[in-house]
Design a protein around this motif. Structure first.
Motif, mmCIF file in Angstrom:
data_model
loop_
_atom_site.group_PDB
_atom_site.id
_atom_site.type_symbol
_atom_site.label_atom_id
_atom_site.label_comp_id
_atom_site.label_asym_id
_atom_site.label_seq_id
_atom_site.Cartn_x
_atom_site.Cartn_y
_atom_site.Cartn_z
ATOM 1 N N GLY A 16 1.032 -1.354 -0.129
ATOM 2 C CA GLY A 16 -0.059 0.245 -0.031
ATOM 3 C C GLY A 16 0.902 1.803 0.375
ATOM 4 O O GLY A 16 2.508 1.511 -0.698
ATOM 5 N N SER A 17 0.519 2.387 -0.015
ATOM 6 C CA SER A 17 0.667 3.688 0.107
ATOM 7 C C SER A 17 0.220 4.667 0.966
ATOM 8 O O SER A 17 -0.898 4.136 1.552
ATOM 9 C CB SER A 17 0.513 4.603 -1.390
ATOM 10 O OG SER A 17 1.343 3.603 -1.895
ATOM 11 N N ARG A 19 0.843 9.085 2.377
ATOM 12 C CA ARG A 19 1.435 10.372 1.761
ATOM 13 C C ARG A 19 1.825 11.069 3.353
ATOM 14 O O ARG A 19 0.924 11.300 3.975
ATOM 15 C CB ARG A 19 1.137 11.236 1.600
ATOM 16 C CG ARG A 19 1.851 12.589 0.759
ATOM 17 C CD ARG A 19 0.823 13.570 -0.219
ATOM 18 N NE ARG A 19 0.338 14.357 0.351
ATOM 19 C CZ ARG A 19 0.141 15.189 -0.001
ATOM 20 N NH1 ARG A 19 0.971 15.733 -0.909
ATOM 21 N NH2 ARG A 19 -1.218 15.983 1.017
ATOM 22 N N ARG A 67 10.403 3.763 -3.941
ATOM 23 C CA ARG A 67 9.283 3.162 -3.805
ATOM 24 C C ARG A 67 8.850 5.111 -3.077
ATOM 25 O O ARG A 67 8.096 4.597 -2.857
ATOM 26 C CB ARG A 67 10.177 2.153 -2.425
ATOM 27 C CG ARG A 67 10.108 1.303 -3.028
ATOM 28 C CD ARG A 67 10.099 -0.309 -2.279
ATOM 29 N NE ARG A 67 10.717 0.206 -1.025
ATOM 30 C CZ ARG A 67 10.311 -0.129 0.447
ATOM 31 N NH1 ARG A 67 8.758 -0.242 0.951
ATOM 32 N NH2 ARG A 67 10.998 0.427 1.389
ATOM 33 N N PHE A 68 10.290 6.014 -2.498
ATOM 34 C CA PHE A 68 9.299 6.441 -1.159
ATOM 35 C C PHE A 68 10.358 8.717 -2.223
ATOM 36 O O PHE A 68 11.162 7.566 -3.189
ATOM 37 C CB PHE A 68 10.267 6.414 -0.104
ATOM 38 C CG PHE A 68 9.768 5.353 0.963
ATOM 39 C CD1 PHE A 68 9.236 4.813 0.025
ATOM 40 C CD2 PHE A 68 9.919 5.595 2.162
ATOM 41 C CE1 PHE A 68 8.456 4.278 1.342
ATOM 42 C CE2 PHE A 68 10.097 5.290 2.958
ATOM 43 C CZ PHE A 68 9.278 3.871 2.497
ATOM 44 N N GLN A 82 6.234 10.427 -0.108
ATOM 45 C CA GLN A 82 5.266 10.089 -0.982
ATOM 46 C C GLN A 82 5.749 8.520 -0.027
ATOM 47 O O GLN A 82 7.101 7.779 -0.959
ATOM 48 C CB GLN A 82 4.995 9.736 -1.292
ATOM 49 C CG GLN A 82 3.948 8.750 -2.757
ATOM 50 C CD GLN A 82 2.542 9.336 -1.969
ATOM 51 O OE1 GLN A 82 1.594 10.638 -1.510
ATOM 52 N NE2 GLN A 82 1.779 7.977 -2.252
ATOM 53 N N LEU A 83 5.488 7.533 0.148
ATOM 54 C CA LEU A 83 5.457 6.235 0.461
ATOM 55 C C LEU A 83 4.731 5.358 0.199
ATOM 56 O O LEU A 83 3.452 4.853 0.439
ATOM 57 C CB LEU A 83 5.612 6.124 1.653
ATOM 58 C CG LEU A 83 5.984 6.747 2.851
ATOM 59 C CD1 LEU A 83 5.980 7.847 3.443
ATOM 60 C CD2 LEU A 83 6.108 5.566 4.096
ATOM 61 N N ASN A 84 5.547 4.268 -1.357
ATOM 62 C CA ASN A 84 4.796 3.665 -2.295
ATOM 63 C C ASN A 84 5.163 2.378 -2.103
ATOM 64 O O ASN A 84 6.266 1.995 -1.290
ATOM 65 C CB ASN A 84 4.750 3.753 -3.924
ATOM 66 C CG ASN A 84 4.384 4.881 -3.861
ATOM 67 O OD1 ASN A 84 2.533 5.578 -3.097
ATOM 68 N ND2 ASN A 84 4.506 6.009 -4.881
ATOM 69 N N ASN A 85 4.792 0.653 -2.129
ATOM 70 C CA ASN A 85 5.347 -0.420 -2.218
ATOM 71 C C ASN A 85 5.164 -0.531 -0.442
ATOM 72 O O ASN A 85 6.439 -1.125 -1.204
ATOM 73 C CB ASN A 85 5.847 -0.530 -3.466
ATOM 74 C CG ASN A 85 5.596 -2.580 -3.274
ATOM 75 O OD1 ASN A 85 5.550 -3.043 -2.813
ATOM 76 N ND2 ASN A 85 7.111 -2.678 -3.871
ATOM 77 N N LEU A 86 4.598 -0.325 -0.097
ATOM 78 C CA LEU A 86 5.179 -0.455 1.599
ATOM 79 C C LEU A 86 5.424 -1.813 1.989
ATOM 80 O O LEU A 86 4.494 -2.583 1.833
ATOM 81 C CB LEU A 86 4.853 -0.308 2.717
ATOM 82 C CG LEU A 86 4.551 1.560 2.264
ATOM 83 C CD1 LEU A 86 3.478 2.597 3.186
ATOM 84 C CD2 LEU A 86 5.300 1.665 3.102
ATOM 85 N N ASP A 90 9.064 -1.448 6.726
ATOM 86 C CA ASP A 90 9.201 0.291 7.061
ATOM 87 C C ASP A 90 8.396 0.704 7.698
ATOM 88 O O ASP A 90 8.080 2.013 7.938
ATOM 89 C CB ASP A 90 8.674 0.606 5.306
ATOM 90 C CG ASP A 90 8.854 0.225 4.649
ATOM 91 O OD1 ASP A 90 8.336 0.099 3.185
ATOM 92 O OD2 ASP A 90 9.971 0.701 4.401
#
Length: 128
Positions: A16-17, A19, A67-68, A82-86, A90
């Motif tokens: 998930g993501s 912000r 990813r970030f 922005q944090l993606n593909n957590l 993490d």
């Protein structure tokens, strides 16, 4: 007096993501470098990403590269992460930090002690 206030943390599933936001006040931030660092339970605080406010130059830890994304909004005096593909690894408290960016300085300052100004932190929890 520089003040940093983070928001946007929460619980998210792996992949998930989120912000994160850091609202900054009390300084002329065009002269600053801003950073995000994180601290997981039982571990030392570690560098995640930094940005030079004046021109938006960025630097990332290898563990989050791709990813970030760190960015800033000049009009709102706000820095984002922005944090993606957590991933579960993490999971940590994420802190916003700031320091004056000196002449002949570098963005590659990753030690917590390099940053004199800190927010209170926001929790990010990633479930597997």
């Amino acid at each position: 007096q520089v003040e940093l206030v983070e928001s946007g943390g929460g619980l998210v599933q792996a992949g998930g993501s989120l912000r994160l936001s850091c609202a900054a006040s009390g300084g002329t931030f065009s002269r600053y470098a801003m950073a995000w660092l994180r601290q997981a339970p039982g571990k030392e605080r570690e560098f995640v990403a930094s940005i030079r406010w004046s021109d938006g130059g960025t630097y990332y830890a290898d563990s989050v590269k791709g990813r970030f994304t760190i960015s800033r909004d000049n009009a709102r005096n706000t820095v984002y992460l922005q944090l993606n593909n957590l991933k579960p690894e993490d999971t940590a408290v994420y802190y916003c930090a700031a320091r004056l960016f000196q002449v002949f300085d570098t963005l590659y300052r990753v030690r917590p002690k390099d940053y004199p100004y800190w927010g209170q932190g926001t929790q990010v929890t990633v479930s597997s």
